[in-house]
Scaffold this motif. Structure first.
Motif, mmCIF file in Angstrom:
data_model
loop_
_atom_site.group_PDB
_atom_site.id
_atom_site.type_symbol
_atom_site.label_atom_id
_atom_site.label_comp_id
_atom_site.label_asym_id
_atom_site.label_seq_id
_atom_site.Cartn_x
_atom_site.Cartn_y
_atom_site.Cartn_z
ATOM 1 N N LEU A 193 -11.508 -7.541 9.420
ATOM 2 C CA LEU A 193 -11.307 -7.488 7.975
ATOM 3 C C LEU A 193 -12.414 -8.244 7.249
ATOM 4 O O LEU A 193 -12.984 -9.206 7.772
ATOM 5 N N SER A 194 -12.703 -7.823 6.033
ATOM 6 C CA SER A 194 -13.731 -8.493 5.235
ATOM 7 C C SER A 194 -13.158 -9.738 4.560
ATOM 8 O O SER A 194 -11.935 -9.925 4.513
ATOM 9 N N ASN B 121 -13.125 -10.290 1.457
ATOM 10 C CA ASN B 121 -12.352 -9.838 0.297
ATOM 11 C C ASN B 121 -10.945 -9.412 0.715
ATOM 12 O O ASN B 121 -9.963 -9.704 0.021
ATOM 13 N N ASP B 122 -10.847 -8.723 1.869
ATOM 14 C CA ASP B 122 -9.534 -8.316 2.369
ATOM 15 C C ASP B 122 -8.650 -9.533 2.608
ATOM 16 O O ASP B 122 -7.471 -9.555 2.228
ATOM 17 N N ILE C 55 0.515 -3.806 1.156
ATOM 18 C CA ILE C 55 -0.679 -4.386 1.768
ATOM 19 C C ILE C 55 -0.516 -4.488 3.282
ATOM 20 O O ILE C 55 -1.457 -4.254 4.040
ATOM 21 N N ILE D 125 -2.981 -2.770 6.151
ATOM 22 C CA ILE D 125 -3.635 -3.592 7.168
ATOM 23 C C ILE D 125 -3.283 -3.089 8.571
ATOM 24 O O ILE D 125 -4.141 -3.011 9.461
#
Length: 257
Positions: free
Chosen positions: A197-198, A200-201, A224, A228
């Motif tokens: 994941l980034s 931002n994520d 969310i 994910i």
């Protein structure tokens, strides 16, 4: 005033306002006055008690040692602050923004003799120790020039220890970031794929989890969590809110390895 930019292990940039020369100087003056008052007070007490007779070295133990160890003692036990620094709201921290460690504070203390050589040189000159007086005068001037020329007003001890003086009242709190306390000794990672994941994520997940604790936003948590799970191709057997909590803990643990 300069800003110390610190990039955390979670790629979050924090800025700390470093203490300018005049603030550090006034803090030093306050500490110096405190030490002079202590010296005068203890000297009068010893003169009254012993009236010039032998005191078996008690003056060296109860007067000289506290004077020499004042900054070391307070910075170790008071989170990088002497009484003067505490009065003006500044403190010693590591260059990474964390609390200064014991070795760092010890290094700063050991170099004070050189950093404040201009003060010590007068003591030696008055005692007719001209070589040491001259030597300390030169080193003191060089240390002062170095102090003024560094970006964050760091004295030699700061450079050697990797520390800097900043304002204590900073507008940041680790609780405002995705930082979490994780027991690294016994922790078991449940979802190693979280590192895909980034940043931002992860911040979005953290915001959703934080808001979910304060109000009922189950629909956002489910949404969310579903995205994910699809992105990481996992299907854990746990509630969505627990899943996101574990995911954040895994990220914190793996990011610090």
């Amino acid at each position: 005033m300069s800003l110390l930019q610190v990039n955390t292990s979670f790629n979050i940039n924090l800025s700390f306002a470093t203490a300018p020369f005049h603030i550090r100087f006034f803090a030093w003056v306050i500490d110096f006055i405190i030490l002079i008052l202590y010296l005068l007070g203890m000297s009068n007490i010893f003169n009254d008690l012993f009236q010039g007779t032998s005191n078996f070295g008690l003056d060296e133990i109860l007067i000289i040692m506290p004077l020499l160890s004042y900054h070391l003692f307070f910075e170790l036990l008071n989170n990088g602050q002497s009484l003067g620094k505490m009065t003006l709201g500044i403190k010693v921290v590591s260059m990474d923004g964390r609390e200064a460690s014991t070795p760092q504070i010890l290094i700063r203390w050991l170099t004070r003799f050189v950093d404040f050589g201009l003060i010590w040189c007068f003591i030696f000159l008055i005692s007719n120790q001209y070589f040491m007086g001259s030597f300390l005068a030169v080193t003191g001037i060089l240390a002062f020039v170095l102090f003024l020329s560094t970006k964050y007003n760091q004295r030699l001890g700061d450079l050697a220890a990797g520390t800097v003086m900043v304002y204590k009242r900073v507008p940041y709190d680790l609780n405002d970031t995705i930082f979490r306390e994780v027991n690294t000794e016994n922790y078991t990672v449940s979802f190693p794929a979280v590192m895909k994941l980034s940043d931002n994520d992860i911040n979005i997940i953290n915001n959703v989890v934080t808001r979910h604790r304060k109000s009922n936003i189950d629909q956002y948590v489910s949404s969310i969590a579903s995205k994910i799970k699809t992105a990481l191709n996992i299907n854990p057997d746990m509630d969505d809110d627990i899943f996101l909590e574990v995911l954040l803990n895994d990220y914190n643990y793996l990011s610090r390895k």
